[in-house]
Scaffold this active site. Structure first.
Site, PDB file in Angstrom:
ATOM      1  N   GLU A 419       0.615  -1.617  -0.015  1.00 30.79           N
ATOM      2  CA  GLU A 419      -0.359   0.016  -0.131  1.00 30.79           C
ATOM      3  C   GLU A 419       1.389   1.256   0.505  1.00 30.79           C
ATOM      4  O   GLU A 419       0.281   2.620   0.562  1.00 30.79           O
ATOM      5  CB  GLU A 419      -0.778  -0.122   1.383  1.00 30.79           C
TER       6      GLU A 419
HETATM    7  C1  LIG Z   1       2.283 -10.318   1.038  1.00 32.94           C
HETATM    8  C2  LIG Z   1       1.802  -9.103  -0.470  1.00 32.94           C
HETATM    9  C3  LIG Z   1       0.599  -8.329  -0.173  1.00 32.94           C
HETATM   10  C4  LIG Z   1      -0.095  -7.603  -1.444  1.00 32.94           C
HETATM   11  N1  LIG Z   1      -0.799  -7.418  -1.719  1.00 32.94           N
HETATM   12  C5  LIG Z   1      -1.254  -6.442  -2.910  1.00 32.94           C
HETATM   13  C6  LIG Z   1      -2.738  -6.515  -3.328  1.00 32.94           C
HETATM   14  O1  LIG Z   1      -3.290  -7.031  -3.006  1.00 32.94           O
HETATM   15  N2  LIG Z   1      -3.158  -6.057  -4.779  1.00 32.94           N
HETATM   16  C7  LIG Z   1      -2.056  -5.756  -5.683  1.00 32.94           C
HETATM   17  O2  LIG Z   1      -1.853  -4.693  -6.748  1.00 32.94           O
HETATM   18  N3  LIG Z   1      -0.425  -5.499  -4.633  1.00 32.94           N
HETATM   19  C8  LIG Z   1      -0.482  -5.966  -4.010  1.00 32.94           C
HETATM   20  N4  LIG Z   1       1.141  -6.405  -2.972  1.00 32.94           N
HETATM   21  C9  LIG Z   1       2.088  -5.824  -4.097  1.00 32.94           C
HETATM   22  C10 LIG Z   1       2.302  -4.346  -3.343  1.00 32.94           C
HETATM   23  O3  LIG Z   1       1.856  -3.326  -3.722  1.00 32.94           O
HETATM   24  C11 LIG Z   1       3.591  -4.109  -3.887  1.00 32.94           C
HETATM   25  O4  LIG Z   1       5.011  -5.302  -3.523  1.00 32.94           O
HETATM   26  C12 LIG Z   1       4.408  -2.718  -3.629  1.00 32.94           C
HETATM   27  O5  LIG Z   1       3.324  -2.052  -4.832  1.00 32.94           O
HETATM   28  C13 LIG Z   1       5.250  -2.626  -4.379  1.00 32.94           C
HETATM   29  O6  LIG Z   1       6.188  -2.913  -5.211  1.00 32.94           O
HETATM   30  P1  LIG Z   1       7.115  -4.345  -6.310  1.00 32.94           P
HETATM   31  O7  LIG Z   1       6.892  -4.921  -4.899  1.00 32.94           O
HETATM   32  O8  LIG Z   1       7.610  -4.432  -6.859  1.00 32.94           O
HETATM   33  O9  LIG Z   1       8.791  -3.807  -5.517  1.00 32.94           O
HETATM   34  P2  LIG Z   1       9.926  -2.706  -6.546  1.00 32.94           P
HETATM   35  O10 LIG Z   1       8.553  -1.375  -6.827  1.00 32.94           O
HETATM   36  O11 LIG Z   1       9.812  -3.237  -7.448  1.00 32.94           O
HETATM   37  O12 LIG Z   1      10.661  -1.552  -5.276  1.00 32.94           O
HETATM   38  C14 LIG Z   1      11.135  -2.485  -5.224  1.00 32.94           C
HETATM   39  C15 LIG Z   1      12.791  -1.311  -3.684  1.00 32.94           C
HETATM   40  O13 LIG Z   1      12.932   0.193  -4.426  1.00 32.94           O
HETATM   41  C16 LIG Z   1      12.077   0.935  -4.275  1.00 32.94           C
HETATM   42  N5  LIG Z   1      11.551   2.356  -4.979  1.00 32.94           N
HETATM   43  C17 LIG Z   1      10.675   1.843  -6.048  1.00 32.94           C
HETATM   44  N6  LIG Z   1      10.757   2.842  -7.113  1.00 32.94           N
HETATM   45  C18 LIG Z   1      11.059   3.658  -6.330  1.00 32.94           C
HETATM   46  C19 LIG Z   1      11.872   5.242  -6.491  1.00 32.94           C
HETATM   47  N7  LIG Z   1      11.477   6.167  -7.780  1.00 32.94           N
HETATM   48  N8  LIG Z   1      12.174   6.034  -5.580  1.00 32.94           N
HETATM   49  C20 LIG Z   1      12.878   5.464  -4.644  1.00 32.94           C
HETATM   50  N9  LIG Z   1      12.536   4.376  -4.353  1.00 32.94           N
HETATM   51  C21 LIG Z   1      12.042   3.407  -5.450  1.00 32.94           C
HETATM   52  C22 LIG Z   1      10.702   0.665  -2.998  1.00 32.94           C
HETATM   53  O14 LIG Z   1      10.371   1.628  -2.528  1.00 32.94           O
HETATM   54  C23 LIG Z   1      11.430  -0.212  -2.816  1.00 32.94           C
HETATM   55  O15 LIG Z   1      11.899  -0.559  -1.366  1.00 32.94           O
HETATM   56  C24 LIG Z   1       1.403  -7.017  -1.930  1.00 32.94           C
HETATM   57  C25 LIG Z   1       2.963  -7.747  -1.965  1.00 32.94           C
HETATM   58  C26 LIG Z   1       2.717  -8.651  -0.861  1.00 32.94           C
HETATM   59  C27 LIG Z   1       4.260  -8.672  -0.648  1.00 32.94           C
END
Ligand SMILES: Cc1cc2nc3c(=O)[nH]c(=O)nc-3n(C[C@H](O)[C@H](O)[C@H](O)COP(=O)(O)OP(=O)(O)OC[C@H]3O[C@@H](n4cnc5c(N)ncnc54)[C@H](O)[C@@H]3O)c2cc1C
Length: 636
Positions: A419
């Site tokens: 979120e």
């Molecule tokens: C248990 C669980 C439940 C979830 N539930 C849902 C759900 O119900 N529906 C849904 O759609 N998604 C869901 N998600 C997805 C969740 O919202 C994403 O994991 C989250 O948005 C982060 O995306 P990512 O993991 O791909 O990280 P990435 O976007 O790949 O980021 C990796 C790292 O880089 C950082 N980063 C990325 N971009 C930037 C930037 N521009 N500047 C600085 N730092 C940056 C991030 O903060 C993070 O530390 C869930 C995930 C988990 C693990």
């Protein structure tokens, strides 16, 4: 499509999805602008007696249900919420806590929705996660805010009663950056065909109805863009490919869901084409209060465990709570529990009252509660010593009380990622914090526009800053009698007033120093936002203590003590952050990270063996499936 999105495009998409207008006053926005408008959060709106009665009645039902029918150890052991528990949640109306009564829900307030999540979350976080994914981001909230009357009448009674919902945005190649969404919604007669692969959908392994985000191509009379759809999950072409497992939150039904030529009728489009991200972001404005609620429950539980354990456990001739090092941690845990509850209560009552725009306060609460809540649980583990690291099951088998501290630590970790990760929350809130400056001086800062428009912009900015800057020099915080009605907490509010002006001065100085490049100074902006969060939390604590004094006079003095305790802790954190704004290693760290990435120190990784092996983290074939290319290939 996904790999073609540049940084600029990604930012443009995020910007377009942002709610640009401020129709209602915002405490948070003013705070970052150096104007401490206490009257926007204080006095806290009174809770309606009838709403309290109904809310308390539901909390009692939920508590009784959890204690009687739900075994949290079993959920942890089986990594599954048993069917009878899900059925029970449906029976007591827990799927429709916030849905209006006219649509078959309980129609409870945000305040009581949050209390319910806190209660369920402490029993087992998989339950609160199920409920919040279902109601805060699942079908109910986007439809409540953006659905047509027809859509609301059709779907809300179902999700309020017994249809579990989920929210499908993330994809293997799309995380924080939604501009890359690769799932497609191709217009056909009467509707759309959905294709793509969605990752990590909470409740996605058992859902009945979901919200899906997908790209509609532009052209042929279609506006196009990322759009939101309500999709019955039993539609042809929907496949749950995998049930994901995590560090914590054992028991959540989280899926990889493949969509292959899934037909969705045109009437299931929420809002208009291209409004998908705006809908997702606006939903989160109040939806974001769910996670802080769960953190508040956890922090209150940590206070209970720390108190009981630190009185009972005797080492070196004394209860451990009397050893200073442990006492410091207990004070941190209890202070934080009060501060987090204050922030949540202030933001939730504002959400119910609807007289102010709470998008910044809710975002600050999510960011702050997930970060501080994590530290609280870490402190609890330390206080519990070896037992903090031991599983509840193992403690129970040895005849001790099954305190699930290690489980809660694992469960809490995700709050800093989903979120809106902490990094993304920093950027999002920082964007709001500098919004006024971008409005009056954006053209100059960006260096965009021709000479004439820049001259006009300079004149406009000049007029704004000629008025605004002098206001940052003096304020109520310098008046030793200001906020006297808060008694011993008046000094804390004077600090917030001074801090707010100082914060605005620092932001302004940074803008003049780095101009458009400020957005790349993420460490700096992160501190600006964190200071804002500390200031908001102090103001909230003072206001909440005041409210407790009004609503429960017998607890007024104790609430005031806890507020003082928390405010002093928050103030020290804010002071440290202020100092680090200008004295830090940010540039050196950034440069070092680039050297690490370039492989300069590869020898540092000698002497290990990587259990995951070598090769790319996300293989190309996984990305290809994610973008639906396999479908295109099959069709071609
Ligand atoms: C248990 C669980 C439940 C979830 N539930 C849902 C759900 O119900 N529906 C849904 O759609 N998604 C869901 N998600 C997805 C969740 O919202 C994403 O994991 C989250 O948005 C982060 O995306 P990512 O993991 O791909 O990280 P990435 O976007 O790949 O980021 C990796 C790292 O880089 C950082 N980063 C990325 N971009 C930037 C930037 N521009 N500047 C600085 N730092 C940056 C991030 O903060 C993070 O530390 C869930 C995930 C988990 C693990």
């Amino acid at each position: 499509m996904a790999s073609e999105v540049s940084e600029r495009q990604a930012r443009q998409v995020a910007e377009a999805a942002r709610e640009a207008e401020w129709k209602l006053p915002s405490f948070g926005r003013e705070l970052f602008l150096g104007s401490f408008r206490l009257e926007l959060i204080h006095p806290q709106p009174q809770l309606e007696p009838e709403a309290v009665q109904r809310g308390e009645r539901f909390l009692a039902t939920l508590k009784e249900f959890l204690e009687r029918e739900v075994d949290p150890l079993q959920i942890e052991r089986d990594a599954k919420i048993p069917d009878h528990v899900l059925d029970g949640l449906k029976r007591i109306g827990a799927l429709g806590i916030k849905v209006a009564e006219e649509h078959g829900g309980l129609g409870l307030s945000q305040v009581y929705y949050n209390k319910a999540l806190a209660l369920a979350g402490v029993w087992h976080a998989a339950i609160s996660t199920l409920l919040s994914a279902h109601q805060s981001i699942g079908v109910a909230e986007p439809l409540r805010m953006f659905g047509s009357e027809r859509q609301q009448r059709k779907w809300l009674p179902l999700v309020a009663k017994d249809h579990v919902s989920a929210f499908l945005l993330t994809e293997p190649d799309v995380g924080s950056d939604p501009a890359r969404i690769a799932a497609t919604a191709t217009p056909i007669e009467d509707g759309y065909l959905l294709n793509g692969r969605k990752l990590w959908a909470t409740n996605g392994a058992i859902a009945d109805i979901v919200v899906v985000m997908a790209q509609v191509p532009q052209g042929d009379g279609h506006r196009g863009g990322i759009s939101a759809f309500v999709l019955p999950y039993d539609s042809d072409g929907v496949t749950v490919e995998h049930r994901n497992a995590f560090m914590g939150l054992r028991g959540i039904e989280n899926s990889v869901t493949r969509l292959e030529n899934v037909f969705v009728p045109g009437e299931n489009l929420i809002g208009r084409e291209g409004e998908g991200l705006k809908i997702a972001l606006s939903t989160l404005n109040t939806g974001r209060l769910a996670l802080p609620a769960i953190c508040v429950g956890t922090a209150k539980w940590a206070t209970k465990v720390a108190r009981e354990w630190s009185r009972e456990r005797v080492q070196w001739g004394r209860p451990i709570g009397e050893h200073d090092a442990v006492a410091q941690r207990i004070a941190f845990i209890a202070g934080s529990a009060f501060g987090l509850e204050a922030m949540l209560d202030v933001a939730s009552r504002l959400a119910d009252n609807k007289a102010t725009d709470i998008r910044i306060e809710a975002a600050l609460a999510k960011l702050y509660a997930s970060e501080l809540g994590w530290q609280v649980i870490d402190a609890l583990i330390q206080v519990r010593g070896g037992r903090g690291y031991e599983t509840a099951e193992s403690l129970k088998a040895r005849g001790e009380k099954p305190v699930p501290a290690e489980q809660v630590l694992r469960d809490m970790r995700i709050n800093r990622i989903f979120e809106g990760s902490t990094e993304i929350m920093h950027l999002l809130i920082a964007r709001e914090a500098v919004d006024q400056h971008l409005q009056v001086a954006g053209t100059i800062l960006e260096g965009d526009g021709d000479l004439r428009s820049r001259a006009l912009a300079a004149a406009q900015a000049g007029r704004f800053y000629a008025k605004w800057l002098p206001r940052l020099a003096v304020g109520e915080g310098q008046n030793p009698r200001a906020y006297e009605e808060f008694g011993p907490l008046a000094g804390q509010l004077r600090y917030v007033e001074r801090g707010s002006r100082r914060l605005a001065r620092c932001t302004f100085y940074a803008m003049t120093r780095w101009q458009a490049k400020l957005e790349y100074r993420q460490a700096f902006l992160g501190r600006i936002v964190d200071i804002g969060a500390e200031l908001f939390s102090i103001a909230a604590a003072a206001s909440y203590a005041h409210t407790i004094g009004r609503e429960q006079p017998e607890r007024g003095a104790e609430a005031s003590e806890l507020a003082e305790l928390f405010c002093n802790q928050a103030r020290r954190r804010a002071q440290r952050l202020f100092q680090e704004l200008w004295s830090n290693d940010d540039d050196a760290n950034h440069a070092a990270a680039q050297r690490v990435l370039a492989g300069r120190y590869l020898w540092l990784e000698d002497g290990i063996v990587d259990p995951a092996g070598e090769g790319p983290m996300i293989p190309e074939e996984v990305k290809r499936v994610a973008t639906g290319e396999h479908v295109a290939a099959a069709a071609g």
